[in-house]
Design a protein around this motif. Structure first.
Motif, PDB file in Angstrom:
ATOM      1  N   ARG A  73     -29.471 -19.565  19.172  1.00 49.65           N
ATOM      2  CA  ARG A  73     -28.183 -19.237  18.547  1.00 49.65           C
ATOM      3  C   ARG A  73     -27.985 -20.029  17.265  1.00 49.65           C
ATOM      4  O   ARG A  73     -27.457 -19.504  16.273  1.00 49.65           O
ATOM      5  N   LEU A  74     -28.408 -21.295  17.273  1.00 51.97           N
ATOM      6  CA  LEU A  74     -28.343 -22.108  16.053  1.00 51.97           C
ATOM      7  C   LEU A  74     -29.255 -21.525  14.980  1.00 51.97           C
ATOM      8  O   LEU A  74     -28.920 -21.522  13.799  1.00 51.97           O
ATOM      9  N   GLY A  75     -30.422 -21.060  15.415  1.00 49.98           N
ATOM     10  CA  GLY A  75     -31.371 -20.496  14.464  1.00 49.98           C
ATOM     11  C   GLY A  75     -30.816 -19.275  13.759  1.00 49.98           C
ATOM     12  O   GLY A  75     -30.949 -19.122  12.536  1.00 49.98           O
ATOM     13  N   ILE A  76     -30.177 -18.390  14.527  1.00 47.92           N
ATOM     14  CA  ILE A  76     -29.574 -17.188  13.938  1.00 47.92           C
ATOM     15  C   ILE A  76     -28.476 -17.575  12.957  1.00 47.92           C
ATOM     16  O   ILE A  76     -28.388 -17.054  11.836  1.00 47.92           O
ATOM     17  N   ALA A  77     -27.617 -18.509  13.375  1.00 45.33           N
ATOM     18  CA  ALA A  77     -26.534 -18.957  12.495  1.00 45.33           C
ATOM     19  C   ALA A  77     -27.080 -19.594  11.227  1.00 45.33           C
ATOM     20  O   ALA A  77     -26.577 -19.341  10.123  1.00 45.33           O
ATOM     21  N   ALA A  78     -28.126 -20.416  11.364  1.00 48.17           N
ATOM     22  CA  ALA A  78     -28.707 -21.078  10.201  1.00 48.17           C
ATOM     23  C   ALA A  78     -29.348 -20.067   9.257  1.00 48.17           C
ATOM     24  O   ALA A  78     -29.208 -20.163   8.030  1.00 48.17           O
ATOM     25  N   ALA A  79     -30.051 -19.065   9.814  1.00 45.68           N
ATOM     26  CA  ALA A  79     -30.697 -18.049   8.979  1.00 45.68           C
ATOM     27  C   ALA A  79     -29.659 -17.249   8.198  1.00 45.68           C
ATOM     28  O   ALA A  79     -29.833 -16.979   6.995  1.00 45.68           O
ATOM     29  N   LEU A  80     -28.570 -16.864   8.870  1.00 43.71           N
ATOM     30  CA  LEU A  80     -27.520 -16.109   8.183  1.00 43.71           C
ATOM     31  C   LEU A  80     -26.812 -16.968   7.135  1.00 43.71           C
ATOM     32  O   LEU A  80     -26.457 -16.475   6.054  1.00 43.71           O
ATOM     33  N   ALA A  81     -26.616 -18.241   7.447  1.00 42.39           N
ATOM     34  CA  ALA A  81     -25.975 -19.130   6.479  1.00 42.39           C
ATOM     35  C   ALA A  81     -26.850 -19.321   5.248  1.00 42.39           C
ATOM     36  O   ALA A  81     -26.356 -19.318   4.119  1.00 42.39           O
ATOM     37  N   VAL A  82     -28.159 -19.478   5.469  1.00 39.85           N
ATOM     38  CA  VAL A  82     -29.081 -19.614   4.332  1.00 39.85           C
ATOM     39  C   VAL A  82     -29.054 -18.349   3.481  1.00 39.85           C
ATOM     40  O   VAL A  82     -28.982 -18.412   2.250  1.00 39.85           O
ATOM     41  N   MET A  83     -29.087 -17.191   4.140  1.00 38.54           N
ATOM     42  CA  MET A  83     -29.056 -15.939   3.390  1.00 38.54           C
ATOM     43  C   MET A  83     -27.772 -15.823   2.583  1.00 38.54           C
ATOM     44  O   MET A  83     -27.793 -15.415   1.418  1.00 38.54           O
ATOM     45  N   ALA A  84     -26.644 -16.203   3.192  1.00 36.60           N
ATOM     46  CA  ALA A  84     -25.352 -16.094   2.511  1.00 36.60           C
ATOM     47  C   ALA A  84     -25.302 -16.959   1.265  1.00 36.60           C
ATOM     48  O   ALA A  84     -24.803 -16.533   0.218  1.00 36.60           O
ATOM     49  N   HIS A  85     -25.818 -18.188   1.345  1.00 33.40           N
ATOM     50  CA  HIS A  85     -25.708 -19.061   0.172  1.00 33.40           C
ATOM     51  C   HIS A  85     -26.817 -18.785  -0.844  1.00 33.40           C
ATOM     52  O   HIS A  85     -26.675 -19.131  -2.019  1.00 33.40           O
ATOM     53  N   GLU A  86     -27.910 -18.132  -0.407  1.00 37.95           N
ATOM     54  CA  GLU A  86     -28.971 -17.812  -1.351  1.00 37.95           C
ATOM     55  C   GLU A  86     -28.658 -16.579  -2.191  1.00 37.95           C
ATOM     56  O   GLU A  86     -29.178 -16.434  -3.293  1.00 37.95           O
ATOM     57  N   VAL A  87     -27.822 -15.685  -1.674  1.00 41.63           N
ATOM     58  CA  VAL A  87     -27.533 -14.447  -2.417  1.00 41.63           C
ATOM     59  C   VAL A  87     -26.916 -14.740  -3.791  1.00 41.63           C
ATOM     60  O   VAL A  87     -27.427 -14.266  -4.811  1.00 41.63           O
ATOM     61  N   PRO A  88     -25.821 -15.521  -3.882  1.00 41.89           N
ATOM     62  CA  PRO A  88     -25.275 -15.816  -5.216  1.00 41.89           C
ATOM     63  C   PRO A  88     -26.281 -16.549  -6.100  1.00 41.89           C
ATOM     64  O   PRO A  88     -26.346 -16.315  -7.309  1.00 41.89           O
ATOM     65  N   LEU A 118     -20.263 -15.106  15.602  1.00 45.17           N
ATOM     66  CA  LEU A 118     -21.679 -15.096  15.945  1.00 45.17           C
ATOM     67  C   LEU A 118     -21.959 -16.016  17.127  1.00 45.17           C
ATOM     68  O   LEU A 118     -22.715 -15.673  18.037  1.00 45.17           O
ATOM     69  N   GLY A 119     -21.315 -17.180  17.131  1.00 47.43           N
ATOM     70  CA  GLY A 119     -21.497 -18.114  18.231  1.00 47.43           C
ATOM     71  C   GLY A 119     -20.983 -17.545  19.545  1.00 47.43           C
ATOM     72  O   GLY A 119     -21.633 -17.685  20.587  1.00 47.43           O
ATOM     73  N   GLU A 120     -19.826 -16.877  19.503  1.00 44.78           N
ATOM     74  CA  GLU A 120     -19.279 -16.279  20.716  1.00 44.78           C
ATOM     75  C   GLU A 120     -20.153 -15.130  21.210  1.00 44.78           C
ATOM     76  O   GLU A 120     -20.397 -14.983  22.406  1.00 44.78           O
ATOM     77  N   TRP A 121     -20.661 -14.334  20.262  1.00 45.57           N
ATOM     78  CA  TRP A 121     -21.511 -13.200  20.643  1.00 45.57           C
ATOM     79  C   TRP A 121     -22.820 -13.677  21.254  1.00 45.57           C
ATOM     80  O   TRP A 121     -23.300 -13.110  22.235  1.00 45.57           O
ATOM     81  N   ALA A 122     -23.379 -14.733  20.707  1.00 45.40           N
ATOM     82  CA  ALA A 122     -24.667 -15.230  21.185  1.00 45.40           C
ATOM     83  C   ALA A 122     -24.553 -15.846  22.579  1.00 45.40           C
ATOM     84  O   ALA A 122     -25.552 -15.940  23.304  1.00 45.40           O
ATOM     85  N   GLN A 123     -23.352 -16.298  22.951  1.00 43.84           N
ATOM     86  CA  GLN A 123     -23.172 -16.916  24.260  1.00 43.84           C
ATOM     87  C   GLN A 123     -23.136 -15.902  25.390  1.00 43.84           C
ATOM     88  O   GLN A 123     -23.304 -16.252  26.551  1.00 43.84           O
ATOM     89  N   HIS A 124     -22.891 -14.627  25.039  1.00 45.77           N
ATOM     90  CA  HIS A 124     -22.782 -13.582  26.069  1.00 45.77           C
ATOM     91  C   HIS A 124     -24.111 -12.877  26.244  1.00 45.77           C
ATOM     92  O   HIS A 124     -24.971 -12.916  25.409  1.00 45.77           O
TER      93      HIS A 124
END
Length: 277
Positions: free
Chosen positions: A159-174, A271-277
């Motif tokens: 779950r941390l990995g998914i969050a980290a990947a999405l966060a990296v993508m979000a800040h890399e786009v601009p 994302l964190g809530e979804w990954a817990q289910h």
């Protein structure tokens, strides 16, 4: 399975951010870049403070690492990224020191996506091919580091990995939006600019594999890897993104900016809530 997840996550973060940036740069540049800055800032801060740091402190209990040591690592990480940023800015300023004043807009575009329009307006000289290579080299090194951080997060918790990947993508786009504008000025073929930047983004996967091997061999140091990842996200958000948002806007624009910031935070929380289910 973890390695496959790391490869998918790093490719999505590395190459996906380039393709999304291309869409924005070529079609929707001026309107959505500012919104993405707010979204990225919120996502990065939320990932660091609600995902990476709590997980690091939980793992530190198992590894016998003191909270003081983790806070020192966080401080060292922030200072390191600050010095790295200063060194890159100094290098760019030295490299283009003999150019006219408009080169400042070109250099800052590589660091801050909100100057994309200024760089596109001012930087008409196509002879600065070295600037394009500097962008590609810098992106490759940065992508490698992102891959290691994503791998560390996946090893700790998918779950941390998914969050980290999405966060990296979000800040890399601009960031990539600015890079594409610079590369289009230094390369005659826009497709070549996109292709080369995509290859640089693909280096994220190489970093992910190396990170997987490194973190697996040094599992007891995983809390420190997570703290360094958090320091990277915090620095990017507070030093690069938030300052770009701190300008005088109309009440409507301010409300939209704040809404996108909270949308980034909410995205990570959801994302964190979804990954817990």
């Amino acid at each position: 399975m973890t390695l496959i997840s790391i490869l998918v996550g790093t490719l999505v973060a590395g190459m996906g951010s380039v393709w999304l940036a291309a869409l924005l740069a070529y079609a929707l540049l001026s309107r959505f870049t500012q919104h993405l800055l707010s979204l990225a800032a919120g996502a990065l801060l939320a990932t660091a403070f609600t995902r990476l740091l709590p997980e690091a402190f939980e793992l530190s209990v198992e590894a016998g690492v003191s909270a003081h040591a983790l806070f020192v690592a966080l401080l060292v990480g922030l200072v390191f990224f600050f010095l790295l940023d200063k060194a890159e800015l100094w290098h760019h300023g030295h490299e283009h020191g003999h150019d006219h004043a408009h080169s400042d807009a070109h250099d800052h575009t590589h660091e801050h996506a909100h100057h994309t329009h200024d760089a596109h307006h001012h930087h008409h000289d196509r002879s600065h091919h070295s600037g394009g290579w500097a962008v590609l080299l810098g992106d490759s090194v940065h992508a490698f580091g992102d891959g290691i951080l994503i791998a560390a997060a996946f090893v700790a918790d998918p779950r941390l990995g998914i969050a980290a990947a999405l966060a990296v993508m979000a800040h890399e786009v601009p960031h990539h939006v600015g890079d594409l504008v610079v590369l289009r000025q230094t390369l005659s073929n826009p497709r070549a600019a996109l292709f080369k930047l995509t290859l640089a983004g693909g280096v994220t996967a190489i970093g992910g594999v190396m990170g997987y091997l490194l973190v697996g061999a040094l599992h007891e140091y995983l809390p420190f890897f997570l703290v360094v990842a958090a320091s990277s996200f915090i620095y990017v958000a507070l030093a690069d993104l938030i300052p770009q948002l701190q300008k005088r806007l109309s009440p409507k624009e301010t409300a939209a900016q704040v809404a996108w910031l909270f949308a980034g935070i909410g995205l990570v929380a959801a994302l964190g809530e979804w990954a817990q289910h």
